[in-house]
Design an enzyme around this catalytic site. Structure first.
Site, PDB file in Angstrom:
ATOM      1  CD  GLU A   1      -1.354  -0.721   3.565  1.00 40.00           C
ATOM      2  OE1 GLU A   1      -1.470   0.019   4.532  1.00 40.00           O
ATOM      3  OE2 GLU A   1      -2.051  -1.743   3.398  1.00 40.00           O
TER       4      GLU A   1
ATOM      5  CE  LYS B   1       6.370   5.500   5.902  1.00 40.31           C
ATOM      6  NZ  LYS B   1       6.402   6.923   6.187  1.00 40.31           N
TER       7      LYS B   1
ATOM      8  CG  ASP C   1       4.726  12.715   3.376  1.00 42.19           C
ATOM      9  OD1 ASP C   1       4.915  12.484   4.584  1.00 42.19           O
ATOM     10  OD2 ASP C   1       5.518  13.366   2.672  1.00 42.19           O
TER      11      ASP C   1
ATOM     12  CE1 TYR D   1      -1.374   3.354   9.729  1.00 42.29           C
ATOM     13  CE2 TYR D   1      -1.603   5.151   8.157  1.00 42.29           C
ATOM     14  CZ  TYR D   1      -1.161   4.673   9.377  1.00 42.29           C
ATOM     15  OH  TYR D   1      -0.500   5.497  10.228  1.00 42.29           O
TER      16      TYR D   1
ATOM     17  CE  LYS E   1      10.423   7.442   3.571  1.00 42.38           C
ATOM     18  NZ  LYS E   1      10.822   8.005   4.817  1.00 42.38           N
TER      19      LYS E   1
ATOM     20  CB  CYS F   1      12.785  45.284 -20.676  1.00 46.82           C
ATOM     21  SG  CYS F   1      12.829  43.757 -21.611  1.00 46.82           S
TER      22      CYS F   1
ATOM     23  CB  CYS G   1      13.679  45.865 -25.505  1.00 40.70           C
ATOM     24  SG  CYS G   1      12.315  46.300 -24.417  1.00 40.70           S
TER      25      CYS G   1
ATOM     26  CB  CYS H   1       9.085  44.352 -20.836  1.00 33.87           C
ATOM     27  SG  CYS H   1       9.587  45.223 -22.323  1.00 33.87           S
TER      28      CYS H   1
ATOM     29  CB  CYS I   1      10.168  43.881 -25.931  1.00 30.78           C
ATOM     30  SG  CYS I   1      11.111  42.761 -24.878  1.00 30.78           S
TER      31      CYS I   1
END
Ligand code: IVH
Length: 679
Positions: free
Chosen positions: A122, A124, A126, A234, A323, A417, A420, A435, A441
């Site tokens: 199953e 795990k 977290d 579980y 893990k 910018c 440009c 910008c 640009c």
């Protein structure tokens, strides 16, 4: 309770059972049994009864999930059966060693033909471990793991978690049941919670586990109630019942039958090689899950064997956790670069010391915007926690201030910018800085040209994204207007372009000059001006020069144009670089027929909303849409009460059904074509 009429009591019990049942369908089975409105209606009836007869109210009432009075402290709880942890395996060899130890312990070496062990596999989860105690089917206590022997009483908080049954359902309900499981926050809930925190200028949680733990640690259960926590069962601690299941898997199934959420990926396999296969399959699925998992738990499936194997110190001998690669790692912020995107958005990008996280090597992460830099309080040289989970792009979750070096550098957002040099501006209502260079640009040119050439815009066949990259990258063109000066010989010099394709492209560019005003507006790539707004501008103002000269107030007179879009349009046409590109396009011969504003007859469908659905045989969907928009209609993607007409072709589905339900007139393609010929 004596003076409460019998029928009220039975109605109250019925409502409680029914609401608990709906709750189970919605939160445990993910399969709602009634619409929300019906649930709300029954809940109100229940609450009415509780208000009139407070003595009826019991803790298993679904009305209690909203949380109650805040506590001043948590009380301690002693676990009658210790809450153990798990031994970890980090690779296949360590898992195989575990299998060998199990077999040795069971004395399988002495057997002639030792069988393989059956393992329950199953995910795990977290989150945070929890113990839930049920007496005669009623939830009486929820507790944290604590040190495994003594935890904290979090009954008020667990009651607010919708997937935890307040009362068990089904048959053969045990007289005493202590369920163990994980309380966790699904990724979507975590993202939403953090988005809210960030918007309120509050600290964000590093990951869903911390958010779940923080939510459970609340003395005020109303706060817990506001967090979308889930709980998955579980295992079992204390258990008194007539019959006890023979395997872990059957125990889990029994828990499912009594109303608990159980993980959908739980499976029993034979032998450790199959366990390794399960690990790989789940590792592939990991990113697509709705919640974080940090590994796989393997448990000897037969409960009798579990009993024979017993425990060492704080972990069972019959279970192990394999893990996964971590979803969070520490690394260093080496530098921050500022990238300019399609709409001119200037995005800070973190350059990181490469780190393996969530299964990939990460060396960049977005810092989103200036607010994010402030919120994290991050400096160049800082040590940071990177999180990469699911399909979400890697994020900097936290700065470890204790590790800040003396030479850490502040991150300065550029005022000009980086491409440009036009000023970078930030609207007060927006987090993103942009910008202001527009079509001038360099970073925006490529995207602007791709958009300009696309099918729904100027429709230049053969001018794909790669070619645009090449043309701009090699300095052949600098703006959309330059396209119209391209010559076949020039194109032939470029990689991969044969004479014929070069000639075809020049011809396609040439024929794109004949366009419509609506398409031209759309082609310019003004922010938030899509096809529909392009058509709206054309229909309402009739000519480009009128729109160029219009102020925001004039634009706002049009129904479908709001203040934000109006602002973008005005800004665009105030920019002299944009105006000179438009001038060059006109000089190159780009043209369209203006729309006669006085001839109302040209827009007989003005103000109407139409919907196209299903296939079309004679016209294309795009053509039909264009024609309707030219006639002044708005073409919507879904049917609503505002829809005046639906055109439905073969294969039409839910939109057609909805139209019929709302009694909206429907025509087929032939009728539509006939209609067009008459308007
Ligand atoms: S079984 C004696 N099964 O992992 C068995 N634990 O490191 C103990 N966990 O504190 C736990 N998913 O919070 C088990 N499917 C699962 C699990 C699981 C997550 C957590 C649990 C426990 C920790 C052990």
């Amino acid at each position: 309770m004596a003076n409460i009429p019998e029928h009220v009591v039975s109605e109250y019990e019925r409502l409680k059972d029914e609401l608990n049942q709906h709750n189970h369908c919605y939160y445990v089975l993910d399969d709602p049994s009634v619409p929300d409105s019906e649930y709300d209606r029954q809940m109100r009836l229940l609450q009415d009864i509780e208000q009139q007869h407070p003595s009826l109210l019991t803790a298993d009432s679904p009305s209690q999930r909203v949380g109650g009075e805040a506590l001043s402290a948590f009380t301690q709880v002693r676990h009658d059966v210790a809450m153990l942890s798990l031994e970890n395996a980090f690779n296949d060899t360590e898992l195989e060693d575990f299998d060998r130890r199990v077999k040795d312990r069971l004395n399988y070496a002495a057997l002639k033909e030792a069988p393989e062990i059956e393992y329950a596999c199953e995910p795990k989860l977290d989150g945070v471990a929890v113990s839930l105690l049920y007496q005669d089917g009623l939830l009486v206590r929820g507790a944290t793991r604590g040190d495994g022997t003594v935890g904290e009483d979090i009954t008020a908080n667990v009651r607010t978690i919708n997937s935890i049954p307040l009362k068990l359902v089904g048959t053969d309900i045990p007289s005493l049941l202590e369920v163990r499981g994980e309380i966790y926050l699904p990724r979507a809930g975590f993202e939403a919670l953090n988005a809210k925190a960030i918007a309120a200028d509050e600290k964000a949680f590093v990951n869903p586990r911390n958010a779940a733990a923080g939510s459970l640690r609340q003395l005020d259960s109303k706060i817990t109630a506001s967090r979308p926590l889930e709980m998955c069962a579980y295992s079992v601690g204390q258990f008194q019942a007539k019959a006890i299941p023979d395997t872990h898997l059957n125990m889990i199934k029994a828990l499912g039958g009594w109303g608990f959420k159980i993980n959908e990926h739980v499976e029993a396999v034979i032998g450790i090689a199959a366990c390794e296969d399960y690990y790989r399959t789940m590792a592939e699925r990991r990113d697509g899950l709705a919640y974080d998992i940090d590994g796989i738990v393997y448990k000897v499936n037969e409960l009798k064997l579990q009993e024979r194997l017993g425990f060492v110190a704080k972990a069972p001998r019959w279970a192990i956790a394999r893990k996964f690669p971590a979803q969070e790692e520490m690394t260093k912020l080496l530098d921050v670069e500022f990238q300019v995107g399609r709409t001119g958005a200037v995005t800070p990008v973190a350059r990181l010391e490469p780190v393996f996280v969530g299964g990939v090597t990460v060396s960049n992460a977005t810092l989103h915007n200036g607010n994010e830099i402030k919120r994290l309080g991050i400096c160049i040289g800082d040590t940071v926690i990177i999180r990469r989970a699911g399909d979400v792009i890697p994020q900097i979750a936290k700065v470890i201030l204790e590790k800040r070096p003396a030479n850490a550098e502040e991150i300065v957002f550029p005022e000009r910018c980086p491409v440009c040099e036009s000023p970078v501006k930030r609207a007060e209502s927006e987090a993103v800085a942009r910008c202001s260079g527009g079509l001038f640009c360099g970073a925006q040119i490529k995207q602007a040209i791709k958009h300009f050439a696309s099918r729904k815009a100027m429709d230049i066949d053969g001018l794909g994204d790669k070619l645009v990259e090449l043309l701009v990258g090699q300095g052949v063109i600098f703006s959309v207007a330059d396209l119209y000066d391209l010559r076949v010989e020039q194109l032939m010099g470029l990689e991969r372009l044969a004479e014929k394709s070069a000639a075809n492209l020049v011809a396609a560019i040439h024929s794109s000059k004949q366009t419509s005003l609506a398409k031209f507006f759309y082609s310019l790539g003004i922010r938030e001006v899509g096809e529909t707004t392009g058509q709206t501008l054309a229909n309402n103002f009739g000519s480009l020069d009128v729109v160029i000269a219009a102020d925001a107030e004039t634009l706002l007179e049009v129904d479908d144009i709001g203040p934000i879009v109006a602002g973008y349009i005005v800004d665009f046409f105030r920019n002299p670089d944009n105006l000179s590109i438009i001038q060059a396009l006109r000089e190159a011969g780009v043209q369209w027929p203006d729309i006669d504003q006085n001839a109302q007859a040209s827009q007989p469908l003005k103000g109407q909303t139409w919907v196209l659905t299903g296939g079309m045989d004679i016209m294309s969907r795009a053509e039909a849409k264009d024609r309707l928009q030219e006639l002044g209609a708005k073409v919507a993607g879904s049917v609503s009460a505002k829809t005046v007409q639906v055109v439905a072709g073969p294969g039409a589905g839910s939109k057609l059904t909805k139209a019929q339900k709302l009694h909206i007139p429907v025509m087929d393609e032939a009728e539509f074509i006939e209609f067009l010929s008459k308007v």
